[in-house]
Design a protein around this motif. Structure first.
Motif, PDB file in Angstrom:
ATOM      1  N   ARG A   3       0.693  -2.095   5.954  1.00 55.82           N
ATOM      2  CA  ARG A   3       1.622  -3.228   6.071  1.00 55.82           C
ATOM      3  C   ARG A   3       0.958  -4.520   5.591  1.00 55.82           C
ATOM      4  O   ARG A   3       1.600  -5.365   4.959  1.00 55.82           O
ATOM      5  N   GLU A   4      -0.328  -4.670   5.928  1.00 56.27           N
ATOM      6  CA  GLU A   4      -1.036  -5.884   5.540  1.00 56.27           C
ATOM      7  C   GLU A   4      -1.105  -6.012   4.018  1.00 56.27           C
ATOM      8  O   GLU A   4      -0.976  -7.115   3.467  1.00 56.27           O
ATOM      9  N   GLU A   5      -1.282  -4.886   3.347  1.00 53.13           N
ATOM     10  CA  GLU A   5      -1.361  -4.912   1.891  1.00 53.13           C
ATOM     11  C   GLU A   5      -0.006  -5.222   1.273  1.00 53.13           C
ATOM     12  O   GLU A   5       0.085  -6.005   0.316  1.00 53.13           O
ATOM     13  N   LEU A   6       1.051  -4.619   1.816  1.00 52.93           N
ATOM     14  CA  LEU A   6       2.387  -4.919   1.313  1.00 52.93           C
ATOM     15  C   LEU A   6       2.716  -6.388   1.524  1.00 52.93           C
ATOM     16  O   LEU A   6       3.255  -7.048   0.631  1.00 52.93           O
ATOM     17  N   ALA A   7       2.381  -6.918   2.689  1.00 50.96           N
ATOM     18  CA  ALA A   7       2.659  -8.328   2.975  1.00 50.96           C
ATOM     19  C   ALA A   7       1.936  -9.230   1.982  1.00 50.96           C
ATOM     20  O   ALA A   7       2.515 -10.196   1.448  1.00 50.96           O
ATOM     21  N   GLU A   8       0.684  -8.918   1.691  1.00 48.33           N
ATOM     22  CA  GLU A   8      -0.084  -9.731   0.753  1.00 48.33           C
ATOM     23  C   GLU A   8       0.496  -9.652  -0.642  1.00 48.33           C
ATOM     24  O   GLU A   8       0.655 -10.667  -1.333  1.00 48.33           O
ATOM     25  N   LEU A   9       0.850  -8.450  -1.076  1.00 47.95           N
ATOM     26  CA  LEU A   9       1.408  -8.274  -2.411  1.00 47.95           C
ATOM     27  C   LEU A   9       2.751  -8.976  -2.561  1.00 47.95           C
ATOM     28  O   LEU A   9       3.071  -9.497  -3.630  1.00 47.95           O
ATOM     29  N   ALA A  10       3.544  -8.988  -1.510  1.00 48.71           N
ATOM     30  CA  ALA A  10       4.879  -9.587  -1.571  1.00 48.71           C
ATOM     31  C   ALA A  10       4.881 -11.060  -1.211  1.00 48.71           C
ATOM     32  O   ALA A  10       5.923 -11.712  -1.300  1.00 48.71           O
ATOM     33  N   GLY A  11       3.736 -11.595  -0.803  1.00 53.17           N
ATOM     34  CA  GLY A  11       3.680 -13.003  -0.433  1.00 53.17           C
ATOM     35  C   GLY A  11       4.392 -13.303   0.866  1.00 53.17           C
ATOM     36  O   GLY A  11       4.951 -14.387   1.043  1.00 53.17           O
ATOM     37  N   LEU A  12       4.388 -12.339   1.805  1.00 59.85           N
ATOM     38  CA  LEU A  12       5.053 -12.498   3.093  1.00 59.85           C
ATOM     39  C   LEU A  12       4.028 -12.393   4.210  1.00 59.85           C
ATOM     40  O   LEU A  12       2.904 -11.933   4.005  1.00 59.85           O
ATOM     41  N   SER A  13       4.409 -12.811   5.403  1.00 60.30           N
ATOM     42  CA  SER A  13       3.519 -12.650   6.548  1.00 60.30           C
ATOM     43  C   SER A  13       3.567 -11.201   7.033  1.00 60.30           C
ATOM     44  O   SER A  13       4.578 -10.513   6.890  1.00 60.30           O
ATOM     45  N   VAL A  14       2.457 -10.752   7.595  1.00 61.64           N
ATOM     46  CA  VAL A  14       2.416  -9.397   8.135  1.00 61.64           C
ATOM     47  C   VAL A  14       3.443  -9.246   9.250  1.00 61.64           C
ATOM     48  O   VAL A  14       4.134  -8.219   9.357  1.00 61.64           O
ATOM     49  N   ASP A  15       3.566 -10.257  10.080  1.00 63.87           N
ATOM     50  CA  ASP A  15       4.524 -10.199  11.184  1.00 63.87           C
ATOM     51  C   ASP A  15       5.950  -9.997  10.675  1.00 63.87           C
ATOM     52  O   ASP A  15       6.721  -9.226  11.266  1.00 63.87           O
TER      53      ASP A  15
END
Length: 292
Positions: free
Chosen positions: A36-48
């Motif tokens: 999830r952390e990687e997807l959040a970083e790639l998409a420019g979104l917060s992990v939460d």
């Protein structure tokens, strides 16, 4: 059980290899797909926020968020449209500019990390970039969707909002080429309200844009010679080439320097040091792909 956006996101995340997005797959890694952390970083979104989306607690994502997730997850057009519908949104309509970056292009970019590469839509809005783009041009992640439009940045008075530090164009070819390219895009996408609005905005705020527009030139912005004035290493002279991908109207803007040159040494220094700025802190970019 009916599928939700959250269950689809988890399925798409699990099937994507870290290598496909330029991440190492280290021994002992438990997750076969993306975390999830990687997807959040790639998409420019917060992990939460990604967690809440997957758990169904965030139920009204914007179209820009869905587009960013679709790019980060390397969805094809059919799956991308499915994601929009699961989010309760209409998929992008025919005759409008697409922000979809094909999975093959994304995998190629993941392996071109040493090169500064930016991915632009047909209206010249920056969609994605490599880490080397951030260290050479300045991190775009803090810019808004409006600020990431190259044509707007070029014709807006004052410092460009797209690049963090000055980028000097060699010669006077950039502005006429961008205007001509935008005119071609308007013919291709007459129903795109954002594009029509951009042209109207610039015609009302920039006399130079209006003059060039009224001259009626058509064409494509292809290549140029540029000098980037970087705060850490000074001037870096680059060849800037614009590549198009058959079958989709996106542009890859690629900066290269001659091997063994002083410019190559400067670019390698920035890449290795992550472009540490004068204040001592590296850019906090989201990685290869970012939200619009």
């Amino acid at each position: 059980m009916d599928e939700t956006l959250g269950t689809a996101l988890r399925r798409w995340r699990d099937r994507l290899s870290p290598l496909d997005v330029g991440r190492p797959s280290r021994p002992g890694r438990r997750a076969a797909g993306l975390r999830r952390e990687e997807l959040a970083e790639l998409a420019g979104l917060s992990v939460d926020y990604v967690v809440r989306l997957e758990q169904g607690r965030a139920t009204s994502p914007s179209a820009q968020v869905v587009a960013s997730l679709a790019r980060a997850l390397q969805l094809g057009p059919v799956e991308r449209d499915y994601a929009y519908r699961l989010a309760g949104l209409l998929p992008p309509q025919e005759g409008t500019i697409s922000t979809h970056v094909p999975a093959g292009v994304q995998r190629m970019l993941a392996r071109l990390g040493e090169f500064p590469v930016g991915v632009f839509s047909a209206d010249w809005t920056l969609l994605s970039w490599t880490p080397s783009w951030s260290v050479l041009m300045g991190d775009p992640s803090a810019r808004t969707h409006v600020e990431r439009n190259l044509v707007r940045a070029v014709f807006t008075p004052g410092p460009s909002t797209l690049a963090t530090w000055p980028v000097l164009q060699e010669g006077d070819a950039l502005k006429p080429a961008l205007v001509a390219d935008l005119r071609t895009a308007l013919v291709d996408y007459p129903g795109d309200r954002a594009l029509v609005g951009l042209v109207g905005e610039l015609r009302s705020t920039s006399a130079e844009f209006t003059r060039l527009w009224d001259e009626g030139a058509v064409g494509r912005h292809i290549s140029a010679r540029k000098t980037i004035v970087h705060p850490e290493v000074g001037e870096v002279r680059c060849d800037c080439d614009v590549l198009t991908v058959p079958g989709c109207d996106i542009r890859l803007v690629v900066y290269t320097v001659a091997a063994g040159s002083a410019d190559a040494e400067k670019l390698e220094f920035l890449r290795v040091t992550n472009g540490v700025r004068a204040g001592g802190s590296p850019p906090a970019g989201p990685g290869l792909f970012s939200t619009p």
